[in-house]
Design a protein around this motif. Structure first.
Motif, short mmCIF file in Angstrom:
data_model
loop_
_atom_site.label_atom_id
_atom_site.label_comp_id
_atom_site.label_asym_id
_atom_site.label_seq_id
_atom_site.Cartn_x
_atom_site.Cartn_y
_atom_site.Cartn_z
N GLY A 1 -2.68 2.64 -8.27
CA GLY A 1 -3.31 3.93 -8.69
C GLY A 1 -2.76 4.87 -7.27
N THR A 2 -2.91 4.38 -6.39
CA THR A 2 -2.60 6.10 -5.45
C THR A 2 -1.04 5.86 -5.38
N ILE A 3 -0.43 4.70 -6.02
CA ILE A 3 1.36 5.36 -5.10
C ILE A 3 1.70 5.91 -7.21
N HIS B 1 -2.72 -1.16 -4.68
CA HIS B 1 -2.49 0.15 -4.08
C HIS B 1 -1.72 0.80 -5.98
N ASN C 1 1.46 -0.96 0.07
CA ASN C 1 0.02 0.24 -0.06
C ASN C 1 0.76 1.17 -0.04
N LEU C 2 0.02 2.75 0.12
CA LEU C 2 0.52 2.97 -0.09
C LEU C 2 2.37 3.50 1.03
N ASN D 1 -0.12 8.07 -8.66
CA ASN D 1 0.18 9.36 -8.45
C ASN D 1 0.30 10.15 -7.66
N THR D 2 0.72 9.18 -6.05
CA THR D 2 1.47 9.98 -5.95
C THR D 2 2.81 9.95 -5.83
N THR E 1 6.37 0.69 -11.37
CA THR E 1 5.07 1.17 -10.04
C THR E 1 4.92 -0.09 -10.11
N SER E 2 3.82 -0.74 -10.72
CA SER E 2 2.86 -1.56 -10.50
C SER E 2 3.98 -2.69 -10.77
#
Length: 352
Positions: free
Chosen positions: A269-271, A267, A133-134, A273-274, A259-260
């Motif tokens: 999408g959250t990571i 998670h 998670n983030l 965009n961060t 990232t993926s």
């Protein structure tokens, strides 16, 4: 979102149509590039503009024809399968032919219960092995290495995109040339986004090259592009926009994929965009605190207008240095994740 539906995919069939969409996109990019170049060479009459615009509309609308064709072929396959199924059920004496067909099929031994349990365990391990998670991602060094690399690349690249018109004006480019540079920069950006994922996939699957290496390569290309813009030789912006545009678009293609792969898709999408916050933060830093500040310092007159290479030379040398620092950061990320790609990402690819 009300138009979005989930459909089962057939990779073998869908690939043909996806390739057709990609081909149309490349044709449109090539068409626009040629038109922009000719517009810089000569002036078109009104009828030529109408023809160019009509052809462009047809090209833009052509993907709809691909979608209609795909839908029609899918419906035909479904109808044919339904007819064959009804034919097998209603035709007498078909059992002998079915038996002959079955004899020609190679049957494989089903896995044992232990094998099935091991396969299920592998599925679960692969899904849970990397699924942060983030907050977990923020506590890793890899997250901040990728963030810093994107700050150096996306930030400096976007700063050039934001100021390309003013850069051209300071170097005495005509209004037509400045408009062409903006349009061409968008096309190079598209080609970078389109090609980076494709090229990195080839090297990842065939050569085992971990994808962060391509971030370092694109940052190196961007470094050269910034130096070209800073040099100020004749028509330098045409070459500089190619290098920076392709590299900038490539980073937007590589970053979400990396990232993926490193942090998982749970998670993503959250990571993602961060990490993408690095783009506006970097753009503000380089556009306002570097380019804007230096431009105001060297500008002259009441409106602080500036002309000549001195207006942006120092700014782009600073951004070239920052992009080169990003190369080093991306190389650190590459060496840190090289073993991870071999042990997890490659195994996940083989598994899928």
């Amino acid at each position: 979102m009300s138009l979005v539906r989930n459909y089962d995919t057939k990779t073998k069939d869908d690939k043909k149509y996806l390739n057709a969409f990609s081909t149309v996109s490349l044709i449109i990019a090539a068409y626009l590039t040629i038109i922009i170049i000719f517009q810089n060479i000569s002036t078109f009459p009104l009828w030529a503009h109408i023809v160019i615009f009509t052809v462009l509309l047809l090209l833009v609308a052509s993907p709809l024809g691909i979608a209609v064709r795909a839908h029609r072929e899918d419906s035909d396959r479904y109808a044919q399968a339904l007819l064959e199924e009804r034919g097998y059920k209603s035709t007498p004496g078909m059992s002998s032919e079915i038996c002959k067909a079955e004899d020609s099929i190679d049957y494989h031994e089903l896995p044992s219960e232990e094998g099935q349990a091991k396969a299920a365990l592998d599925d679960e391990r692969l899904s849970d092995e990397v699924n942060m998670n983030l907050l977990q991602a923020l506590c890793t060094v890899n997250f901040w290495l990728l963030f810093i690399a994107m700050f150096c690349g996306l930030g400096s690249g976007l700063a050039m995109i934001n100021n390309i018109g003013q850069i051209g004006e300071s170097m005495d480019y005509t209004a037509t040339e400045r408009n062409s540079l903006v349009s061409l920069l968008s096309i190079w950006n598209f080609l970078g986004r389109f090609g980076a994922g494709f090229v990195s996939d080839i090297f990842l699957h065939r050569g085992g090259w971990a994808r962060p290496l391509f971030v370092a390569i694109t940052l190196a290309i961007m470094t050269i592009g910034h130096i070209v813009v800073a040099s100020g030789f004749s028509k330098n912006l045409y070459l500089g926009t190619v290098l920076v545009g392709v590299a900038y678009g490539s980073q937007w293609s590589l970053m979400p994929t990396i990232t993926s792969e490193i942090f998982g898709v749970g998670h993503m999408g959250t990571i993602f965009n961060t990490i993408a916050i690095a783009s506006p933060v970097g753009s503000y830093t380089f556009s306002v605190r570097v380019i804007g500040y230096i431009y105001d310092k060297v500008g002259s007159g009441e409106d602080s207008a500036c002309s000549g290479t001195r207006c942006f030379m120092l700014s782009f040398m600073i951004m070239a240095s920052v992009a080169f620092f990003g190369v080093l950061v991306a190389l650190v990320l590459f060496f840190r994740t090289r073993r991870f790609y071999k042990s997890v990402v490659f195994r996940r690819l083989r598994h899928s």
